[in-house]
Design a protein around this motif. Sequence first.
Motif, PDB file in Angstrom:
ATOM      1  N   ASP A 121       0.862  -1.171   0.000  1.00 50.81           N
ATOM      2  CA  ASP A 121       0.000   0.000   0.000  1.00 50.81           C
ATOM      3  C   ASP A 121       0.905   1.230   0.000  1.00 50.81           C
ATOM      4  OD1 ASP A 121      -2.096   1.762   0.166  1.00 50.81           O
ATOM      5  OD2 ASP A 121      -2.368   1.538   2.338  1.00 50.81           O
ATOM      6  N   THR A 122       1.362   1.632  -1.189  1.00 45.95           N
ATOM      7  CA  THR A 122       2.308   2.746  -1.305  1.00 45.95           C
ATOM      8  C   THR A 122       1.816   3.736  -2.362  1.00 45.95           C
ATOM      9  OG1 THR A 122       3.601   1.384  -2.855  1.00 45.95           O
ATOM     10  CG2 THR A 122       4.339   1.448  -0.562  1.00 45.95           C
ATOM     11  N   PRO A 123       0.764   4.500  -2.046  1.00 43.98           N
ATOM     12  CA  PRO A 123       0.247   5.471  -3.018  1.00 43.98           C
ATOM     13  C   PRO A 123       1.287   6.538  -3.338  1.00 43.98           C
ATOM     14  CG  PRO A 123      -0.717   5.824  -0.836  1.00 43.98           C
ATOM     15  CD  PRO A 123       0.033   4.535  -0.777  1.00 43.98           C
ATOM     16  N   ASN A 124       1.333   6.948  -4.603  1.00 44.86           N
ATOM     17  CA  ASN A 124       2.235   7.991  -5.092  1.00 44.86           C
ATOM     18  C   ASN A 124       3.708   7.599  -5.030  1.00 44.86           C
ATOM     19  OD1 ASN A 124       0.008   9.788  -5.502  1.00 44.86           O
ATOM     20  ND2 ASN A 124       0.055  10.267  -3.311  1.00 44.86           N
ATOM     21  N   LYS A 125       3.990   6.315  -4.836  1.00 43.67           N
ATOM     22  CA  LYS A 125       5.370   5.846  -4.790  1.00 43.67           C
ATOM     23  C   LYS A 125       5.657   4.954  -5.991  1.00 43.67           C
ATOM     24  CE  LYS A 125       7.103   7.279  -0.765  1.00 43.67           C
ATOM     25  NZ  LYS A 125       7.685   6.297   0.162  1.00 43.67           N
ATOM     26  N   LYS A 126       6.921   4.899  -6.373  1.00 41.01           N
ATOM     27  CA  LYS A 126       7.381   4.043  -7.459  1.00 41.01           C
ATOM     28  C   LYS A 126       8.440   3.099  -6.908  1.00 41.01           C
ATOM     29  CE  LYS A 126       6.654   3.658 -11.965  1.00 41.01           C
ATOM     30  NZ  LYS A 126       5.312   3.544 -12.535  1.00 41.01           N
ATOM     31  N   ILE A 127       8.362   1.850  -7.277  1.00 42.74           N
ATOM     32  CA  ILE A 127       9.348   0.873  -6.824  1.00 42.74           C
ATOM     33  C   ILE A 127      10.624   1.015  -7.652  1.00 42.74           C
ATOM     34  CG2 ILE A 127       9.890  -1.578  -6.586  1.00 42.74           C
ATOM     35  CD1 ILE A 127       6.845  -2.037  -6.208  1.00 42.74           C
ATOM     36  N   ILE A 128      11.755   1.234  -6.964  1.00 38.68           N
ATOM     37  CA  ILE A 128      13.051   1.365  -7.628  1.00 38.68           C
ATOM     38  C   ILE A 128      13.768   0.022  -7.666  1.00 38.68           C
ATOM     39  CG2 ILE A 128      15.234   2.635  -7.679  1.00 38.68           C
ATOM     40  CD1 ILE A 128      12.784   4.414  -7.909  1.00 38.68           C
ATOM     41  N   HIS A 129      13.788  -0.678  -6.527  1.00 31.93           N
ATOM     42  CA  HIS A 129      14.453  -1.978  -6.437  1.00 31.93           C
ATOM     43  C   HIS A 129      13.563  -2.971  -5.694  1.00 31.93           C
ATOM     44  CE1 HIS A 129      18.079  -0.014  -7.770  1.00 31.93           C
ATOM     45  NE2 HIS A 129      18.096   0.778  -6.714  1.00 31.93           N
ATOM     46  N   THR A 130      13.619  -4.216  -6.116  1.00 36.48           N
ATOM     47  CA  THR A 130      12.882  -5.315  -5.486  1.00 36.48           C
ATOM     48  C   THR A 130      13.894  -6.344  -5.005  1.00 36.48           C
ATOM     49  OG1 THR A 130      10.983  -4.969  -6.949  1.00 36.48           O
ATOM     50  CG2 THR A 130      11.162  -7.126  -5.880  1.00 36.48           C
ATOM     51  N   ILE A 131      13.873  -6.647  -3.698  1.00 34.57           N
ATOM     52  CA  ILE A 131      14.907  -7.497  -3.104  1.00 34.57           C
ATOM     53  C   ILE A 131      14.271  -8.584  -2.249  1.00 34.57           C
ATOM     54  CG2 ILE A 131      16.986  -7.527  -1.656  1.00 34.57           C
ATOM     55  CD1 ILE A 131      16.687  -4.251  -2.277  1.00 34.57           C
ATOM     56  N   PRO A 132      14.236  -9.835  -2.722  1.00 32.08           N
ATOM     57  CA  PRO A 132      13.732 -10.926  -1.880  1.00 32.08           C
ATOM     58  C   PRO A 132      14.690 -11.164  -0.716  1.00 32.08           C
ATOM     59  CG  PRO A 132      14.228 -11.678  -4.135  1.00 32.08           C
ATOM     60  CD  PRO A 132      14.676 -10.281  -4.039  1.00 32.08           C
ATOM     61  N   LEU A 133      14.137 -11.152   0.500  1.00 29.94           N
ATOM     62  CA  LEU A 133      14.976 -11.299   1.692  1.00 29.94           C
ATOM     63  C   LEU A 133      15.030 -12.730   2.212  1.00 29.94           C
ATOM     64  CD1 LEU A 133      13.884  -8.094   3.676  1.00 29.94           C
ATOM     65  CD2 LEU A 133      15.911  -8.391   2.237  1.00 29.94           C
ATOM     66  N   SER A 134      13.884 -13.407   2.205  1.00 30.18           N
ATOM     67  CA  SER A 134      13.846 -14.773   2.739  1.00 30.18           C
ATOM     68  C   SER A 134      12.660 -15.525   2.162  1.00 30.18           C
ATOM     69  CB  SER A 134      13.761 -14.750   4.270  1.00 30.18           C
ATOM     70  OG  SER A 134      12.580 -14.090   4.701  1.00 30.18           O
ATOM     71  N   TYR A 135      12.745 -16.863   2.228  1.00 32.56           N
ATOM     72  CA  TYR A 135      11.696 -17.718   1.675  1.00 32.56           C
ATOM     73  C   TYR A 135      11.242 -18.751   2.708  1.00 32.56           C
ATOM     74  CZ  TYR A 135      13.314 -16.022  -2.905  1.00 32.56           C
ATOM     75  OH  TYR A 135      13.670 -15.242  -3.976  1.00 32.56           O
ATOM     76  N   LYS A 136       9.988 -19.192   2.548  1.00 30.59           N
ATOM     77  CA  LYS A 136       9.450 -20.329   3.301  1.00 30.59           C
ATOM     78  C   LYS A 136       8.787 -21.290   2.331  1.00 30.59           C
ATOM     79  CE  LYS A 136       8.436 -18.135   7.784  1.00 30.59           C
ATOM     80  NZ  LYS A 136       7.358 -17.841   8.771  1.00 30.59           N
ATOM     81  N   ILE A 137       8.957 -22.574   2.583  1.00 29.80           N
ATOM     82  CA  ILE A 137       8.239 -23.597   1.824  1.00 29.80           C
ATOM     83  C   ILE A 137       7.360 -24.363   2.796  1.00 29.80           C
ATOM     84  CG2 ILE A 137       8.427 -25.683   0.418  1.00 29.80           C
ATOM     85  CD1 ILE A 137      11.100 -24.645  -0.604  1.00 29.80           C
ATOM     86  N   ASP A 138       6.053 -24.288   2.564  1.00 26.99           N
ATOM     87  CA  ASP A 138       5.072 -24.934   3.446  1.00 26.99           C
ATOM     88  C   ASP A 138       5.296 -24.527   4.901  1.00 26.99           C
ATOM     89  OD1 ASP A 138       4.095 -26.149   1.183  1.00 26.99           O
ATOM     90  OD2 ASP A 138       5.245 -28.000   1.481  1.00 26.99           O
TER      91      ASP A 138
END
Length: 391
Positions: A121-138
């Motif tokens: 929920d980031t109105p009026n914002k633009k994403i510059i970088h996307t960085i996956p930090l951690s994962y879960k499986i099941d």
Amino acid sequence: MNKKNYTCGIDIGSSFTKVVVLGYEKGGKDLTLLASSYVETRGVRLGYITNVDHVAGTVKKAISSVENVLGFKIKNAYISIEGINLSSVVSIGSSIISKADQEITELDVHKAIDNSEENLDTPNKKIIHTIPLSYKIDGKDIFGHPESMKGIKLEVRTLFITCLKQNVEDIITVFGLLNINILDIIASPIASSNILLSTKQKTAGCALLDIGCETVSLTVFEENSPIYLITFPFGSMDITKDIALGFKISLEEADSIKHGNVIGADYSKKKIDEIIEARLVDIFELVNNHLKKLKRNELLPAGIIITGGGALINKIEEIAKRELKLPASVGTVDQQTNNKLKIKDSSWYTAYGLALSSKENFDNQNIYNSLGVDVKQVKGFFKSIFSQLLP
């Protein structure tokens, strides 16, 4: 020199715009400085573009200077972005594994990351970088990449670095007017980290504090990735103003005093130190409060690395160590790199970091650019406008 064999970084700061061009001399094997220039910035306030035409004029002047040295036109560049709304936000997303044998594919990972973006929920914002930090499986944490592992549901915790949408659009407009292809728009602290921080530091845990003219940014790294970024609406210029008010002198003289270059006057060193330290203590107190929110206060083994024009202030390392109770140092590059690139001072690190940016650098940190489509669309827009103006 081959006109294609260069990389250019353009750092549009609130105070100065800096251009760095790196490349290979004829017959050379090492990346070296080919040309650099800087001009005073017009049309930027607190990192935001307030006048597109003034900024375009500023960049054109800086670019023309390096083009005169190089003997050819700059067509492509990496561009920095900053501003008091440059910050990060974390979101969680998930995807159901698509293959019948439940083996996780790259498509499943991208679906989970896309879902985390949808949950923002980031109105009026633009994403510059996307960085996956951690994962879960099941529901179970995993280390490393999930591809080829098996499960039913994949979850990802993703860091998004965002900036005000209007600022991104204004930057694209500026370079569209100048007919310069934007290779990437990179958050200034991320660019600086390219040259200032080692993989060892970013993996162990450290913070990069960039004290600019009008803004201060804090970026925290762990496991070789940024995990937090925030920008504060003040900078080293506020120290200059404090000194000017304290001694009733001009800003130019106050700036000289701030950097220890007192000329033609006799001011109380004790009072100077008190004014400077009071403002720095305020900055470090704010930094420590944010580290507490992250539960990283006093817990960053590689400490805090200080950069930007404000890093040149005397005793800043000593005050940072005392206030943050962490190892603290002014950011430097190794002597070998400095000999090749001829870096003037810490205020140039962002421009050099931009010029050193590449897909490989970001892949190593799991950083994905989110602006490619927008840049292409705007470039297409300018091409269509220019074609209409042709006879």
